[in-house]
Design an enzyme around this catalytic site. Structure first.
Site, PDB file in Angstrom:
ATOM      1  N   ASP A 101     -11.221  75.929 -64.398  1.00 51.33           N
ATOM      2  CA  ASP A 101     -11.669  75.484 -62.998  1.00 51.33           C
ATOM      3  C   ASP A 101     -12.938  74.988 -63.008  1.00 51.33           C
ATOM      4  O   ASP A 101     -13.554  73.847 -62.343  1.00 51.33           O
ATOM      5  CB  ASP A 101     -11.464  76.797 -62.157  1.00 51.33           C
ATOM      6  CG  ASP A 101     -12.304  77.833 -62.874  1.00 51.33           C
ATOM      7  OD1 ASP A 101     -12.691  77.838 -63.993  1.00 51.33           O
ATOM      8  OD2 ASP A 101     -12.144  78.997 -62.214  1.00 51.33           O
ATOM      9  N   ASP A 104     -19.255  75.587 -66.582  1.00 51.27           N
ATOM     10  CA  ASP A 104     -20.851  76.134 -66.260  1.00 51.27           C
ATOM     11  C   ASP A 104     -21.889  75.886 -67.489  1.00 51.27           C
ATOM     12  O   ASP A 104     -22.099  74.833 -67.621  1.00 51.27           O
ATOM     13  CB  ASP A 104     -20.598  77.431 -65.726  1.00 51.27           C
ATOM     14  CG  ASP A 104     -21.705  77.768 -64.675  1.00 51.27           C
ATOM     15  OD1 ASP A 104     -22.998  77.366 -65.170  1.00 51.27           O
ATOM     16  OD2 ASP A 104     -21.695  78.631 -63.797  1.00 51.27           O
TER      17      ASP A 104
HETATM   18  C1  PRP Z   1     -15.381  81.243 -65.276  1.00 49.28           C
HETATM   19  C2  PRP Z   1     -14.583  80.136 -65.355  1.00 49.28           C
HETATM   20  C3  PRP Z   1     -14.828  79.631 -66.773  1.00 49.28           C
HETATM   21  C4  PRP Z   1     -16.211  80.108 -67.097  1.00 49.28           C
HETATM   22  C5  PRP Z   1     -17.129  79.273 -66.988  1.00 49.28           C
HETATM   23  O1  PRP Z   1     -14.416  82.553 -65.420  1.00 49.28           O
HETATM   24  O2  PRP Z   1     -13.282  80.448 -64.986  1.00 49.28           O
HETATM   25  O3  PRP Z   1     -13.709  80.252 -67.538  1.00 49.28           O
HETATM   26  O4  PRP Z   1     -16.495  81.274 -66.079  1.00 49.28           O
HETATM   27  O5  PRP Z   1     -18.396  79.637 -67.364  1.00 49.28           O
HETATM   28  P1  PRP Z   1     -19.286  79.026 -68.559  1.00 49.28           P
HETATM   29  O6  PRP Z   1     -18.895  77.518 -68.852  1.00 49.28           O
HETATM   30  O7  PRP Z   1     -20.465  79.453 -68.210  1.00 49.28           O
HETATM   31  O8  PRP Z   1     -18.805  79.725 -69.852  1.00 49.28           O
HETATM   32  P2  PRP Z   1     -14.904  84.100 -65.226  1.00 49.28           P
HETATM   33  O9  PRP Z   1     -15.346  84.576 -66.564  1.00 49.28           O
HETATM   34  O10 PRP Z   1     -15.853  84.113 -64.037  1.00 49.28           O
HETATM   35  O11 PRP Z   1     -13.341  84.555 -65.203  1.00 49.28           O
HETATM   36  P3  PRP Z   1     -12.353  84.301 -63.732  1.00 49.28           P
HETATM   37  O12 PRP Z   1     -11.669  82.945 -64.164  1.00 49.28           O
HETATM   38  O13 PRP Z   1     -11.342  85.598 -63.915  1.00 49.28           O
HETATM   39  O14 PRP Z   1     -13.144  84.171 -62.764  1.00 49.28           O
END
Ligand code: PRP
Length: 181
Positions: A101, A104
């Site tokens: 999704d 970041d």
């Molecule tokens: C979110 C998103 C990515 C990650 C991005 O997942 O889905 O996997 O964070 O962050 P980064 O680029 O800084 O590593 P999250 O850990 O919030 O879990 P979720 O998908 O269950 O909400």
């Protein structure tokens, strides 16, 4: 659909998202027509986009799911990625596309790529719905397919949460600061 009261601004409407998924699906169809790709959703946030993207891809494919936790995010330390739910598919020799999704910091994806590369896929690419542009920051991975770029704001909806809420909003919006501050 009326805007949720906690949302300050809509960045991508339902119609815009539909067009993005269609465009990315067409690109993947073109690139993977005879490759029977395996598309992988990373739980949980990516499932909403995954469902739309998959239906926009018009060549044969298979699906699988992973859930990973990354540690050390936000720091420069070499964190690790812990696999909570692993693939059921043997990816050796397969053409794999990880569907995310949001990119970041990119640390989660970077570590996930390291883990999957060891399994010797024929190819390994990323399709990210969103890439967050952070001033002065160069992410460690570059998705081959990108839906859109967003500013460094707190976004929710279309699978993305704040404290597990808002994942079911059909659009992507900026959360009002008073909600999380
Ligand atoms: C979110 C998103 C990515 C990650 C991005 O997942 O889905 O996997 O964070 O962050 P980064 O680029 O800084 O590593 P999250 O850990 O919030 O879990 P979720 O998908 O269950 O909400």
């Amino acid at each position: 659909m009326s805007m949720h009261p906690d949302i300050e601004q809509v960045l991508f409407s339902e119609d815009e998202i539909a067009a993005i998924a269609k465009r990315m699906g067409a690109q993947i169809t073109e690139d993977y027509r005879d490759k029977n790709p395996l598309i992988v959703a990373t739980l949980r946030g990516a499932v909403v986009f995954f469902a739309d993207l998959a239906r926009a891809i018009e060549c044969p494919l298979t699906m699988d799911f992973m859930r990973v936790y990354s540690y050390g995010a936000g720091t420069k330390s070499s964190g690790t990625v812990t696999i909570d739910t692993d693939l059921r598919t043997d990816i050796e020799g397969r053409h794999v596309i990880i569907v995310e999704d949001i990119l970041d910091s990119g640390l989660t994806l970077s570590k996930l790529l390291d883990v999957l590369r060891e399994r010797k896929p024929a190819s390994l690419e990323i399709a990210a719905f969103l890439v967050k542009d952070i001033e002065g920051y160069e992410p460690p991975v570059h998705p081959r397919y990108v839906g859109g770029h967003i500013p460094d704001a707190f976004v929710v909806g279309y699978g993305l949460d704040y404290a597990e809420r808002y994942r079911n909003l059909p659009y992507l919006g900026v959360l009002k600061p008073e909600v999380y501050s």
